[in-house]
Design a protein around this motif. Structure first.
Motif, PDB file in Angstrom:
ATOM      1  N   TYR A  76      62.220 -40.624  43.697  1.00  0.00           N
ATOM      2  CA  TYR A  76      61.408 -41.623  44.524  1.00  0.00           C
ATOM      3  C   TYR A  76      59.968 -41.368  44.518  1.00  0.00           C
ATOM      4  O   TYR A  76      59.026 -42.159  44.177  1.00  0.00           O
ATOM      5  CB  TYR A  76      61.852 -42.016  45.543  1.00  0.00           C
ATOM      6  N   THR A 233      70.126 -48.004  53.744  1.00  0.00           N
ATOM      7  CA  THR A 233      69.439 -48.069  52.533  1.00  0.00           C
ATOM      8  C   THR A 233      70.627 -47.897  51.531  1.00  0.00           C
ATOM      9  O   THR A 233      70.656 -48.721  50.345  1.00  0.00           O
ATOM     10  CB  THR A 233      68.032 -47.417  52.027  1.00  0.00           C
ATOM     11  N   ARG A 266      66.501 -44.542  43.282  1.00  0.00           N
ATOM     12  CA  ARG A 266      65.703 -45.788  43.023  1.00  0.00           C
ATOM     13  C   ARG A 266      66.066 -46.852  44.080  1.00  0.00           C
ATOM     14  O   ARG A 266      65.218 -47.427  44.945  1.00  0.00           O
ATOM     15  CB  ARG A 266      65.699 -46.454  41.557  1.00  0.00           C
ATOM     16  N   GLY A 267      67.316 -47.009  44.146  1.00  0.00           N
ATOM     17  CA  GLY A 267      67.698 -48.137  45.255  1.00  0.00           C
ATOM     18  C   GLY A 267      67.685 -47.741  46.372  1.00  0.00           C
ATOM     19  O   GLY A 267      67.218 -48.604  47.525  1.00  0.00           O
ATOM     20  N   TYR A 270      63.291 -45.458  46.601  1.00  0.00           N
ATOM     21  CA  TYR A 270      62.005 -45.680  46.081  1.00  0.00           C
ATOM     22  C   TYR A 270      61.837 -47.214  46.447  1.00  0.00           C
ATOM     23  O   TYR A 270      60.691 -47.413  46.979  1.00  0.00           O
ATOM     24  CB  TYR A 270      61.935 -45.539  44.591  1.00  0.00           C
ATOM     25  N   ASN A 271      62.651 -48.172  46.267  1.00  0.00           N
ATOM     26  CA  ASN A 271      62.537 -49.493  46.869  1.00  0.00           C
ATOM     27  C   ASN A 271      62.213 -49.657  48.236  1.00  0.00           C
ATOM     28  O   ASN A 271      61.162 -50.355  48.595  1.00  0.00           O
ATOM     29  CB  ASN A 271      63.768 -50.439  46.634  1.00  0.00           C
ATOM     30  N   GLU A 274      58.555 -48.461  48.571  1.00  0.00           N
ATOM     31  CA  GLU A 274      57.714 -49.339  48.081  1.00  0.00           C
ATOM     32  C   GLU A 274      57.577 -50.590  49.171  1.00  0.00           C
ATOM     33  O   GLU A 274      56.199 -50.993  49.200  1.00  0.00           O
ATOM     34  CB  GLU A 274      58.110 -50.113  46.651  1.00  0.00           C
TER      35      GLU A 274
END
Length: 277
Positions: A76, A233, A266-267, A270-271, A274
């Motif tokens: 991430y 998450t 990512r899921g 990172y998401n 962001e």
């Protein structure tokens, strides 16, 4: 004879309103110049990624020349830096790091020009690598006992260690946005796994994630930091979940077991990062 006592006399001096207004404007401007100016945007200032294997991206592959720190191109921090092009990026998170490692070898990357700091830390202090080894090689009772031991450490000793790290971050970068990322549940209980650890062991491990989340989020909140709850998450993507799994089960190399894979970085990390930075 003693000296005559001094009698204080109150003197009122009246200034024209224009003079007072001018003085006030000057004072406010001076205060702003001293340090009340707004911090740089996280997306344009310096970004420093601190922490352990969950921040370095161990388990997500593509480690380049980072050696045993296993800093992944799919992590991430790297994904965020790629997407936002900060003015500078210091990726110092390292697999196996404890709070002492952050203070001894990572924190120097945080400077007054830092606009964003991310960190996951505390799991190794509480011994959760050993917890997973114990639960894979011992009885249900021994797994539960080892988890309770780790949980007791997290409740009693870890808060002070986190305070030491968070104090240093805030002292070095008083205006930075600081995002603390937690640890996910490893297992989806009553899920779609056949064989492997018992449900008793899985529940004990998830309970340890709950204790870590409570302690870490509490200390992060006390410092005004943003906390990302990875239990939420990653929900639906744990080991034994019906959906796409974002966490490795036992794998090779062994140190990548029970870590987020590239999809999880990512899921699950990172998401949501962001969305807040």
């Amino acid at each position: 004879m003693g000296a005559k006592p001094c009698i204080p006399v109150e003197v009122t001096v009246r200034f024209p309103r224009s003079v007072l207004r001018s003085a006030l404007v000057t004072a406010v401007a001076a205060a702003t110049a001293i340090g009340l100016a707004a911090p740089a945007s996280a997306a344009t200032g310096r970004y420093v990624a601190l922490g352990d294997s969950y921040s370095s991206g161990t388990g997500a592959g593509s480690y380049g020349s980072s050696g045993s720190c296993k800093r992944s191109a799919n992590s991430y921090p790297q994904l965020w830096a790629n997407a936002n092009a900060p003015s500078s990026f210091a990726f110092v998170a390292c697999s196996g790091a404890q709070t002492s490692n952050v203070l001894n070898s990572q924190i120097s990357a945080v400077t007054s020009s830092t606009a964003l700091v991310t960190i996951s830390i505390g799991g190794n202090d509480a011994g959760f690598a050993d917890v997973m080894i114990t639960c894979n090689t011992s009885s249900d009772a021994e797994c539960v006992r080892r988890n309770q031991e780790a949980q007791d450490f997290a409740r009693t000793t870890l808060p002070g260690r986190l305070n030491n790290v968070y104090t240093q971050i805030r002292s070095r970068a008083p205006y930075a946005r600081v995002v603390v990322l937690g640890y996910p549940h490893i297992y989806h209980l009553n899920g779609y796994c056949w064989g492997g650890l018992s449900e008793t062991k899985r529940a004990a491990i998830n309970q340890s994630s709950d204790v870590l989340a409570s302690v870490i989020s509490g200390r992060a909140g006390a410092y005004g930091f943003t906390y990302i709850d990875a239990r939420r998450t990653f929900d639906g993507h744990e080991i034994c979940a019906a959906g796409t799994r974002w966490i490795n089960s036992v794998t090779w190399p062994m140190d990548e077991s029970y870590h987020p894979n590239a999809s999880g970085q990512r899921g699950g990390y990172y998401n949501p990062l962001e969305a807040v930075a």
